[in-house]
Write an enzyme that holds these catalytic residues in place. Structure first.
Site, PDB file in Angstrom:
ATOM      1  N   ASP A 175     -24.462  73.917 -71.573  1.00 42.77           N
ATOM      2  CA  ASP A 175     -24.127  73.646 -72.968  1.00 42.77           C
ATOM      3  C   ASP A 175     -23.432  72.297 -73.065  1.00 42.77           C
ATOM      4  OD1 ASP A 175     -21.694  74.826 -71.768  1.00 42.77           O
ATOM      5  OD2 ASP A 175     -20.869  74.673 -73.792  1.00 42.77           O
TER       6      ASP A 175
ATOM      7  N   GLU B 291     -19.202  76.619 -72.005  1.00 42.64           N
ATOM      8  CA  GLU B 291     -17.967  76.014 -71.491  1.00 42.64           C
ATOM      9  C   GLU B 291     -17.312  75.102 -72.514  1.00 42.64           C
ATOM     10  OE1 GLU B 291     -15.248  73.220 -69.621  1.00 42.64           O
ATOM     11  OE2 GLU B 291     -17.130  72.705 -70.602  1.00 42.64           O
TER      12      GLU B 291
END
Length: 454
Positions: A92, A156
């Site tokens: 991500d 994250e």
């Protein structure tokens, strides 16, 4: 000097690495469905899973984590009796911010000035490619000498804790003898660095309400309390005049004992405008690695274009507080919440919502794995010794892994050196750094396996 076979192999793998990073960067994998479709993250996760399967990983799985995102897991068995190494990265990314400020499209890997530009190129899609490169180079030079687990996180950057909670519920999944977190970076390009500390963080949203509805500023301004003005005053209470973070009860005078960061270098890396002062006191290393730092990362307020002469009835802001090792993030959250409620002016109604939280981390740099990494980095960066630095950012998973596997050694390396401009516009990765760090990781796995046999 004859090049190491791993280095020769790695050079031949780089064109494929660029092609793969191009594919991976193209996914708009911001783990916030309010900004980008969830399908973009799902497609990126599927790409990562397919890449692991292509490298003969077993038990490849898309893990549905409690925050609604997916982490990707795979296991590559090594020789009998070999240690197990967990390799971490996240797929991500941060949102691109102002896309018009990008010189090239943020989700299109573009080569320019010897670097590859694109959101996630360094943080941390490049980290996943680094892991693949290290394993491929080993396969071409006698095989992977350890058992390998790979975990690629899907949220994250949002700090929503999905993988942490999943790991706590499935503690056997990520168990390893040593863990390589591929999400930090060298102190600068060409200087091999492991990260010894990470600041933790807490993220809060604060809302102020003062009126039942917006009012005409000419008719009521001067007496009616304006929520936006109240918010400005409240946020100003979080910093002293010199810019030092001032949260009631929070210690802000710790000192960093280690590699220092010259102010002139920091000003250049941070692109501070001429004549603009740095904020805070102490050394730069004190300020960014050893002390708390508050940042207002967003404010909900009327844009200038289309603004009307109105008093605002409500205002909202999102606040990030970085918490250094030695301070508890949960306690910092309580202190920040209490500060916001105590300093809201004019009796404004205050509501505070916790968005994310993660503890600071301190690695044991005296562990045997660090000796193996130092040898590997010296070979990958001829003429350079491994350095140890702090990092101002947060990787909440580190403390979860340290708590779950107290015997595991944790090393932090990665591609996010200052020129990478992670989290900013025009993020990029140095292909030379990607190549050298991949060599270092491959040599580390060889060294580490050998140290366990001896």
């Amino acid at each position: 000097m004859t090049a190491h076979p791993i280095s020769e192999t790695m050079a031949s793998l780089m064109p494929r690495a660029k092609a793969e990073l191009t594919e991976l960067v193209a996914f708009q994998s911001v783990a916030d469905p309010a900004q980008f479709p969830k399908s973009e993250c799902e497609a990126a996760a599927a790409w990562v899973a397919d890449a692991l399967r292509a490298e003969d990983f077993q038990d490849v799985a898309l893990l549905d984590t409690p925050d609604g995102t997916q982490s990707v897991y795979g296991f590559l068995p090594g020789p009998a009796g070999a240690p197990t190494v967990l390799l971490y990265a996240h797929y991500d990314v941060q949102p691109p911010l102002d896309e018009s400020a990008w010189i090239s499209p943020p989700f299109e890997l573009t080569e320019r000035e010897g670097r590859w530009f694109g959101r996630g190129a360094a943080d941390c899609k490049g980290g996943f490619i680094m892991h693949l490169l290290a394993l491929r180079a080993l396969k071409a030079n006698g095989g992977v000498p350890v058992s390998v687990k790979v975990i690629a996180e899907g949220s994250e950057e949002q700090g929503t804790g999905g993988l942490e909670r999943y790991a706590e519920a499935h503690p056997e999944l990520l168990a390893a003898d040593t863990i390589v977190i591929g999400d930090t970076g060298n102190f600068r390009v060409g200087l091999p660095t492991v990260t010894a500390t990470l600041r933790g963080m807490t993220m809060l949203r604060v809302t102020l309400d003062t009126l039942e509805g917006n009012l005409h500023s000419g008719q009521f301004g001067g007496a009616a309390p304006d929520a936006l003005a109240a918010m400005i005053q409240l946020l100003a209470s979080l910093r002293a005049e010199d810019g030092t973070t001032t949260v009631d009860g929070l210690t802000t005078d710790a000192e960093w004992d280690g590699l220092q960061y010259p102010q002139s270098d920091f000003r250049k890396d941070a692109k501070v405008l001429d004549g603009v002062e740095l904020i805070g006191t102490g050394t730069v290393a004190d300020r960014i690695w050893a002390r708390p730092a508050v940042t207002v990362i967003g404010i909900d307020c009327p844009p200038v274009v289309g603004a009307t002469p109105s008093l605002q009835a409500s205002a909202r802001a999102q606040i990030s507080l970085r918490v250094p090792p030695g301070q508890d993030a949960a306690e910092a959250t309580k202190l920040l919440t209490a500060h916001l409620k105590a300093h809201a002016p004019w009796g404004a109604r205050v509501s505070v919502e916790q968005v994310g939280q993660g503890q600071a981390f301190r690695a044991d740099t005296s562990s045997p794995a660090y000796t193996s990494m130092a040898q590997a980095m010296e070979a990958a960066y001829p003429g350079e010794k491994m350095q140890t630095s702090g990092m101002g950012g947060s990787i909440p998973l580190c403390n979860t892994l340290a708590a779950l596997y107290p015997e595991a050694e944790i090393l932090l390396i990665g591609l996010s050196e200052p020129e990478a401009q992670i989290h900013a516009v025009n993020e990029s990765v140095s292909p030379e750094e990607l190549e050298r760090l991949s060599v270092a990781e491959a040599l580390f796995l060889q060294n580490y396996a050998e140290s366990k046999r001896s």
